[in-house]
Design an enzyme around this catalytic site. Structure first.
Site, PDB file in Angstrom:
ATOM      1  N   LEU A   1       0.817  -1.205   0.000  1.00 59.28           N
ATOM      2  CA  LEU A   1       0.000   0.000   0.000  1.00 59.28           C
ATOM      3  C   LEU A   1       0.853   1.257   0.000  1.00 59.28           C
ATOM      4  O   LEU A   1       0.499   2.255  -0.644  1.00 59.28           O
ATOM      5  CB  LEU A   1      -0.927  -0.009   1.217  1.00 59.28           C
ATOM      6  CG  LEU A   1      -1.964   1.113   1.287  1.00 59.28           C
ATOM      7  CD1 LEU A   1      -2.856   1.119   0.062  1.00 59.28           C
ATOM      8  CD2 LEU A   1      -2.799   0.983   2.559  1.00 59.28           C
TER       9      LEU A   1
ATOM     10  N   ASP B   1      14.645   3.768   8.537  1.00 63.04           N
ATOM     11  CA  ASP B   1      14.277   2.672   9.418  1.00 63.04           C
ATOM     12  C   ASP B   1      13.508   3.295  10.578  1.00 63.04           C
ATOM     13  O   ASP B   1      14.086   4.037  11.381  1.00 63.04           O
ATOM     14  CB  ASP B   1      15.534   1.946   9.915  1.00 63.04           C
ATOM     15  CG  ASP B   1      15.225   0.813  10.878  1.00 63.04           C
ATOM     16  OD1 ASP B   1      14.068   0.675  11.300  1.00 63.04           O
ATOM     17  OD2 ASP B   1      16.170   0.071  11.234  1.00 63.04           O
TER      18      ASP B   1
ATOM     19  N   ASN C   1       3.003   4.432   7.194  1.00 66.62           N
ATOM     20  CA  ASN C   1       2.560   3.172   6.599  1.00 66.62           C
ATOM     21  C   ASN C   1       3.439   1.982   6.978  1.00 66.62           C
ATOM     22  O   ASN C   1       2.963   0.844   7.010  1.00 66.62           O
ATOM     23  CB  ASN C   1       2.515   3.308   5.071  1.00 66.62           C
ATOM     24  CG  ASN C   1       2.320   1.981   4.381  1.00 66.62           C
ATOM     25  OD1 ASN C   1       1.232   1.414   4.371  1.00 66.62           O
ATOM     26  ND2 ASN C   1       3.401   1.452   3.803  1.00 66.62           N
TER      27      ASN C   1
ATOM     28  N   SER D   1      -3.861   2.076   9.844  1.00 69.99           N
ATOM     29  CA  SER D   1      -4.257   1.091  10.844  1.00 69.99           C
ATOM     30  C   SER D   1      -4.622  -0.194  10.114  1.00 69.99           C
ATOM     31  O   SER D   1      -3.893  -0.634   9.226  1.00 69.99           O
ATOM     32  CB  SER D   1      -5.425   1.630  11.681  1.00 69.99           C
ATOM     33  OG  SER D   1      -5.828   0.696  12.658  1.00 69.99           O
TER      34      SER D   1
ATOM     35  N   TYR E   1      -0.905  -8.492  16.856  1.00 67.90           N
ATOM     36  CA  TYR E   1      -0.855  -7.512  15.764  1.00 67.90           C
ATOM     37  C   TYR E   1      -1.968  -6.480  15.948  1.00 67.90           C
ATOM     38  O   TYR E   1      -1.738  -5.267  15.824  1.00 67.90           O
ATOM     39  CB  TYR E   1      -0.996  -8.215  14.420  1.00 67.90           C
ATOM     40  CG  TYR E   1      -1.107  -7.265  13.247  1.00 67.90           C
ATOM     41  CD1 TYR E   1      -0.006  -6.525  12.829  1.00 67.90           C
ATOM     42  CD2 TYR E   1      -2.315  -7.106  12.567  1.00 67.90           C
ATOM     43  CE1 TYR E   1      -0.114  -5.641  11.753  1.00 67.90           C
ATOM     44  CE2 TYR E   1      -2.426  -6.239  11.502  1.00 67.90           C
ATOM     45  CZ  TYR E   1      -1.329  -5.503  11.094  1.00 67.90           C
ATOM     46  OH  TYR E   1      -1.436  -4.634  10.040  1.00 67.90           O
TER      47      TYR E   1
ATOM     48  N   LYS F   1      -2.230  -2.117  16.458  1.00 71.07           N
ATOM     49  CA  LYS F   1      -3.091  -1.206  15.714  1.00 71.07           C
ATOM     50  C   LYS F   1      -4.103  -0.529  16.630  1.00 71.07           C
ATOM     51  O   LYS F   1      -4.491   0.623  16.401  1.00 71.07           O
ATOM     52  CB  LYS F   1      -3.797  -1.959  14.585  1.00 71.07           C
ATOM     53  CG  LYS F   1      -2.844  -2.459  13.501  1.00 71.07           C
ATOM     54  CD  LYS F   1      -2.031  -1.319  12.904  1.00 71.07           C
ATOM     55  CE  LYS F   1      -1.149  -1.780  11.751  1.00 71.07           C
ATOM     56  NZ  LYS F   1      -0.379  -0.644  11.146  1.00 71.07           N
TER      57      LYS F   1
ATOM     58  N   THR G   1      -1.825  -7.384  -1.560  1.00 64.71           N
ATOM     59  CA  THR G   1      -0.422  -6.983  -1.444  1.00 64.71           C
ATOM     60  C   THR G   1       0.383  -8.193  -0.983  1.00 64.71           C
ATOM     61  O   THR G   1      -0.125  -9.308  -0.941  1.00 64.71           O
ATOM     62  CB  THR G   1      -0.265  -5.836  -0.432  1.00 64.71           C
ATOM     63  OG1 THR G   1      -0.562  -6.334   0.884  1.00 64.71           O
ATOM     64  CG2 THR G   1      -1.202  -4.681  -0.754  1.00 64.71           C
TER      65      THR G   1
END
Length: 286
Positions: free
Chosen positions: A13, A55, A82, A133, A147, A151, A182
């Site tokens: 993305l 980074d 992102n 997010s 994970y 978020k 993706t």
């Protein structure tokens, strides 16, 4: 024409947002750990593109990238946080090292980039922070617990940032994509952990199987998502939340319905926990 500063543009993305911003006539600072990989995918159009190594877990790298952007273009108008990584495992299966590494990238990373960019936006009294997010940042599922927690953290500080920056003329938006086609589900991006627990075979284990079968067959079109993000950023009053994908809308609708139902069922218990009113103290004039 605006100057976009985007992290994690080597693929997925982030790469598509960079392409869409360039196509819309904006100037773009496209960052990734490997800047060369970005140069190979994004041709420079009339000097509108600056590729920089970044980074997000290295504060010196973050500040150097922001300084390079300011030196080249003199301003930053839109920040897109992102860059991130994934973890698919039951909460109990998620070892400490994997969890800490995920938080370094997905939570501390965008916080560090924001801190480096926000002084420029505050001086300008204008700009837009867009934090990427996820569908599981609002409505999680088995296997995505850790994970999702990263978020959830992004959602929390972004909601607050929205309130804190609004008086300064700076917009803030959460983009919440569902499953888009993706490389996110590839092993290079999504870690699953070396150890599994049989008791979670029907929950987190089933999700691992489903994710593998969905890889590169996801329903979402990342190019369309990127164009939606770029178009949203031009709105006079952009939203706090931008869910993307029919799967995201279904998940959000289901969670909101379940949340309302449970809250109504336990409303009286919640109300009963307040202090009893003291008639004398609540009498006006006393």
């Amino acid at each position: 024409m605006s100057v976009w500063f985007i992290t994690g543009t080597s693929r997925g993305l982030g790469l598509e947002i960079a392409r869409a911003a360039l196509a819309a006539g904006h100037q773009v600072v496209a960052t990734a750990r490997n800047a060369e990989s970005v140069r190979e995918r994004l041709p420079d159009a009339d000097g509108a593109l600056l590729t920089v190594a970044l980074d997000v877990t290295d504060p010196r790298s973050v500040h150097a990238a922001v300084e390079a952007a300011m030196e080249r273009f003199g301003r930053i108008d839109v920040l897109v946080n992102n860059a991130g990584s994934g973890l698919l495992a039951a909460v109990e299966e998620s070892d400490d090292a994997a969890v800490r590494a995920l938080y370094e990238t997905n939570v501390f990373g965008p916080l560090a980039v924001q801190r480096a960019v926000l002084p420029a936006l505050r001086r300008q009294r204008a700009g837009h922070v867009i934090n990427i997010s996820s569908i599981v940042g609002f409505a999680t599922a088995p296997g995505w617990g850790v994970y999702a927690s990263t978020k959830f953290a992004v959602e929390g500080f972004t909601e607050t940032l929205h309130a804190e920056l609004a008086p300064l003329g700076i917009h803030v938006t959460l983009v919440e994509p569902g499953f888009f086609r993706t490389d996110f589900l590839d092993p290079a991006s999504l870690h699953t952990g070396p150890d599994t627990i049989d008791d979670y075979a029907s929950t987190a284990g089933a999700m691992r199987v489903a994710a593998a079968s969905l890889n590169h067959a996801q329903p979402g079109d990342p190019a369309k998502a990127a164009r939606a993000v770029v178009e949203m950023a031009t709105a006079p009053e952009p939203p706090l939340r931008l869910p993307l994908g029919a799967d995201t809308l279904r998940a959000f609708d289901a969670k909101l319905e379940a949340f309302r139902k449970e809250m109504d069922a336990w409303r009286q218990v919640a109300l009963a926990t307040d202090h009893d009113l003291d008639g004398d103290r609540d009498t006006p004039g006393r």
